[in-house]
Structure formats: C-alpha cells, structure tokens
Design an enzyme around this catalytic site. Structure first.
Site, short mmCIF file in Angstrom:
data_model
loop_
_atom_site.label_atom_id
_atom_site.label_comp_id
_atom_site.label_asym_id
_atom_site.label_seq_id
_atom_site.Cartn_x
_atom_site.Cartn_y
_atom_site.Cartn_z
N SER A 1 65.00 58.46 48.76
CA SER A 1 64.22 58.41 49.99
C SER A 1 64.60 57.18 50.69
O SER A 1 65.62 56.16 50.95
CB SER A 1 62.77 58.54 48.99
OG SER A 1 62.39 56.74 48.45
N CYS A 2 63.69 57.15 51.76
CA CYS A 2 63.89 56.02 52.71
C CYS A 2 63.36 54.93 52.83
O CYS A 2 64.57 53.85 52.59
CB CYS A 2 63.25 56.54 54.11
SG CYS A 2 61.60 56.93 53.44
N ASN A 3 62.05 54.54 52.04
CA ASN A 3 61.93 53.22 51.29
C ASN A 3 62.97 53.21 49.73
O ASN A 3 63.49 51.47 50.08
CB ASN A 3 60.54 53.51 50.38
CG ASN A 3 59.50 53.21 51.16
OD1 ASN A 3 59.78 52.06 52.42
ND2 ASN A 3 58.33 54.47 51.39
N ARG B 1 54.11 53.60 55.47
CA ARG B 1 53.45 54.66 56.29
C ARG B 1 53.39 56.17 56.01
O ARG B 1 54.41 56.75 55.36
CB ARG B 1 54.56 55.09 57.64
CG ARG B 1 56.25 55.93 57.66
CD ARG B 1 55.22 57.28 57.54
NE ARG B 1 56.61 57.97 57.45
CZ ARG B 1 56.61 58.91 56.27
NH1 ARG B 1 55.86 58.37 55.43
NH2 ARG B 1 57.66 59.22 55.77
N1 LIG Z 1 60.87 62.03 57.48
C1 LIG Z 1 60.48 60.90 56.74
O1 LIG Z 1 60.53 60.11 56.91
C2 LIG Z 1 62.00 61.45 55.15
C3 LIG Z 1 63.08 60.07 54.89
C4 LIG Z 1 64.05 60.71 53.94
C5 LIG Z 1 63.70 61.46 53.70
N2 LIG Z 1 62.96 62.38 53.88
C6 LIG Z 1 64.08 63.69 53.12
O2 LIG Z 1 64.33 64.48 53.59
C7 LIG Z 1 63.85 66.00 53.12
C8 LIG Z 1 63.76 66.58 54.87
O3 LIG Z 1 62.40 65.93 55.32
P1 LIG Z 1 61.77 66.26 56.09
O4 LIG Z 1 61.26 64.89 56.66
O5 LIG Z 1 63.20 66.24 57.35
O6 LIG Z 1 61.34 67.32 56.66
P2 LIG Z 1 60.67 68.92 58.70
O7 LIG Z 1 60.09 69.57 57.34
O8 LIG Z 1 60.50 67.91 58.75
O9 LIG Z 1 62.21 69.64 57.78
C9 LIG Z 1 62.83 70.38 56.92
C10 LIG Z 1 63.03 71.14 57.88
O10 LIG Z 1 62.99 72.38 56.84
C11 LIG Z 1 63.55 73.47 58.03
N3 LIG Z 1 63.38 74.92 55.95
C12 LIG Z 1 62.87 75.20 55.43
N4 LIG Z 1 63.73 75.93 54.52
C13 LIG Z 1 64.66 76.00 55.02
C14 LIG Z 1 65.67 76.96 54.04
N5 LIG Z 1 65.49 78.22 52.91
N6 LIG Z 1 66.95 77.27 55.08
C15 LIG Z 1 66.59 75.94 56.25
N7 LIG Z 1 65.57 75.26 56.92
C16 LIG Z 1 64.65 75.40 55.59
C17 LIG Z 1 62.24 73.27 58.02
O11 LIG Z 1 61.82 74.69 59.09
C18 LIG Z 1 62.96 72.31 58.51
O12 LIG Z 1 62.65 72.77 59.93
C19 LIG Z 1 62.86 66.04 52.28
O13 LIG Z 1 63.61 66.40 50.75
C20 LIG Z 1 62.21 65.37 52.94
O14 LIG Z 1 61.77 64.06 50.79
C21 LIG Z 1 62.60 62.60 54.40
#
Ligand SMILES: NC(=O)c1ccc[n+]([C@@H]2O[C@H](COP(=O)([O-])OP(=O)(O)OC[C@H]3O[C@@H](n4cnc5c(N)ncnc54)[C@H](O)[C@@H]3O)[C@@H](O)[C@H]2O)c1
Length: 343
Positions: A143-145, A172
């Site tokens: 994950s990010c952290n 955050r």
């Molecule tokens: N947001 C953060 O700060 C962050 C940081 C590190 C890791 N993550 C991880 O990254 C991953 C994504 O998080 P995010 O924040 O980008 O989420 P998000 O909700 O912004 O994006 C997810 C995207 O996936 C799409 N989606 C859903 N089902 C789908 C499918 N079957 N096929 C294709 N696309 C599909 C959604 O429409 C959406 O656009 C998660 O595992 C999260 O834990 C997030």
C-alpha cells in the site's frame, strides 16, 4: 529489444497515474486502459483527445460509452490478449477476479495494496525485494504507506542493519475529490499493530515492526513517524546522508517552508507536476533525532503517486527486463524524471 506491452485495468486514482507513468517509459508500450463506465476520469480521457485507448471491462454496458461518443477499442479481454503484463488498479477485491482472465491467457498481473496477499506469488517492493519478483507471474504491491515506509527502512537497513521499527501513521483518510469516505472533526484510531507494520515484516522478515495508525480528516498525504533500532549506531548526520543518497527520498526542512503535508502538495503543484503528484517521499531534516541509541524521524507519503515507481519496477522485474535491483529501479527513475531536484 521489443518494448514490453503493458495494459492498465481500472482507470481511477492509481490507474490514471500508472498509465501516465508507463507511457513515459521508453522501453514499454502502454497498450491501453480498461474501466467499467463513463466515470469522470474516462470522460476527462475523452476530453483530452484519447491519449490512451480505452477498453471496456463490462461489454454489456458499452452502450453508455457509445452514447457519449467515447471511443472503445474492445473489451478488457481484448486488452489482456495484446499485453505482456497487466497492471491491475481496480477497486479493492476486483483484481482477484481479473486474475482469472490474466491466468487464462498466460499473462503476468500486478495487483495493488487493496487486494489480499493471496492474489499474488510475491509481495513486492522495488528496493527491498526486487530479486524475488524476477520472472514471477503475479505480484502484489504494498500500500502507499508501506511503500514509502519500506523505502526509508530499506535505505537505512542496507547501510547499518535495522533490527526493529515502531511507527505511528498519521493517515489521510480520503483522496482529494472523494465523497465516499471521510471524518469530520475527529481522529480515529485503528487496532494495533497496523497492517503496514505487518506488511513490512512480510517483505523484510529480519526486521521486527509494530505500529499504531490514526486516521485524520485530511487528503494531502500521510505522515509516518518512525523509531528505529539499528545494528550499527547511527548519528543524525549519518542518517541524513543515507536518506539524501536515495533517489526516491527527498530531505526537506521546516525552515525552507515545508511545514507539513500540505506544503509538499502545494510544492508539487508549483512544480507543475500533473495532479500535484510527487513520486518521492520526503523526510524532514528537522525531525531526525536520537532516542538513546535509536533513531527517530518523520516522512511524508504522497499517497496517490508514491506507488507508481514501484509498480513500474514490478513490470521490469516480472518480465526480466532488468535482473538487477539497481538497474531496474534506475531505469524507472530515469524515465519518470525522479531525482531531477538533485541537479
Ligand atoms: N488511492 C490511493 O491513495 C491508493 C494508494 C495506494 C494503493 N491503492 C490501491 O489501489 C487500488 C485502486 O485504488 P484507487 O484509489 O485507484 O480506486 P478508484 O476507485 O479511484 O479506482 C478504481 C477504478 O477501477 C474501476 N473498476 C472497477 N471494477 C472494474 C473492473 N472489473 N474492470 C476494470 N475497472 C474496474 C472503477 O470504475 C474505478 O475507476 C486499490 O487496491 C487501493 O487499495 C490506492
């Protein structure tokens, strides 16, 4: 050598940034991105003139995209067939389902922190265990952290050996623009030990780690304080020197104006970085202190962008583009422009 063909599933917060990051890699080709609906990110993609081809993961709902005249290049499965590696940044839990598609076509898949560890053969970090990712079919990123934390812990570990860390994560609670989660006028504490400490021990099993996480009602970056026991005692100056040498760690100070997470976010916007992103973690010079023989310091984690370099390292490792940790991470850094500030 032919370029490695990469696709991105899930064009959200992380997926958009992965697509931009891969597009900058001169030895990779971004084949396209896939999502399920005309989200705001997909609408913005169209308004920008479709710099990336879009594939639909829900063919039965393609009509919604057609109605908005958003060009669709095929289905997610069509995209998978054209790629060597899929970077999966779909909503947490969806990656495990998409994995079946990647496996069916014999492709490599790289998953994000929200998926369960069981989704992948290797829990991966570009600096800490690059070698384990070489040739693997399925990798999961931290994950990010945890990504930022491991950068700092691995940096010191390789110089002085790290025995133990105790961390406090000031987390955050939401990304800018989120409506689906948030706290107002409240801090929320999680059960200890935090998953980031446990994840660190999975990747760096020789380090004992524990920690506490506090959710805070802000959106512009996490701050982690770290208390670290090293095998070889380090001075504040030693630690700062080691951090300064690391390409993805940027020392900053309060006197320069970096008062906290929001200063770094503003600085990234002043640099003109897309979306106010920063790939580097920052360490506050003014935060590095000694507690007996232990070191203590604070780092800033720009949560939306920090995992992008390590994801690109994962593409390099799993496809064997570079078989050496430094060669792989250096290539990623070069194409992303990381470390320009040192010039
Ligand atoms: N947001 C953060 O700060 C962050 C940081 C590190 C890791 N993550 C991880 O990254 C991953 C994504 O998080 P995010 O924040 O980008 O989420 P998000 O909700 O912004 O994006 C997810 C995207 O996936 C799409 N989606 C859903 N089902 C789908 C499918 N079957 N096929 C294709 N696309 C599909 C959604 O429409 C959406 O656009 C998660 O595992 C999260 O834990 C997030």
């Amino acid at each position: 050598m032919a370029k490695i063909r990469v696709g991105v599933a899930g064009y959200g917060v992380i997926g958009q940034r992965l697509a931009d990051g891969v597009a900058l890699q001169e030895d990779m080709e971004l084949v396209g991105v896939a999502d399920v609906a005309p989200t705001l990110a997909v609408r913005a993609l169209k308004e920008k003139g479709m710099p990336y081809d879009l594939y639909t993961a829900l063919p039965e709902k393609r009509g919604e995209l057609d109605a908005l005249k958003i060009p669709v290049s095929g289905t997610l499965e069509d995209l998978v067939k054209k790629c060597d590696v899929m970077l999966d940044a779909t909503s947490a839990g969806v990656g495990a389902k998409n994995k079946e598609l990647y496996a069916k076509h014999g492709k490599k898949g790289i998953f994000q922190g929200g998926e369960k560890n069981a989704v992948a053969d290797v829990f991966f970090h570009g600096y800490a265990n690059y070698e384990k990712g070489i040739g693997a079919q399925f990798l999961k990123l931290t994950s990010c952290n945890t990504t930022g934390l491991i950068r700092a812990v691995d940096c010191i570990d390789r110089k002085a050996g790290v025995e133990r860390v105790a961390i406090t994560i000031i987390r955050r609670v939401a990304d800018p623009g989120d409506y689906h989660r948030g706290l107002t006028n409240a801090l929320q504490i999680d059960h200890a030990p935090s998953h980031q400490a446990l994840d660190l021990m999975t990747i760096m099993p020789h380090v004992g780690a524990t920690g506490i996480l506090v959710h805070t009602p802000v959106t512009h970056g996490h701050i982690i304080t770290v208390v670290m026991t090293t095998k070889k005692e380090l001075s504040v100056e030693n630690a700062l020197e080691f951090f300064s040498e690391h390409p993805r760690i940027r020392p900053v100070s309060i006197d320069e104006g970096f008062l906290g997470n929001a200063s770094l976010f503003r600085y990234a916007r002043d640099l003109g970085n897309p979306r106010g992103d920063m790939y580097e973690i920052a360490v506050w010079r003014d935060s590095i202190v000694k507690s007996g023989k232990d070191l203590m310091f604070a780092i800033n984690i720009p949560q939306e962008a920090v995992v992008i370099p390590e994801n690109i390292d994962a593409v390099r490792a799993c496809t064997g583009m570079q078989k050496d940790r430094i060669e792989g991470t250096d290539a990623t850094n070069r194409y992303l422009g990381i470390g320009k500030w040192k010039a």
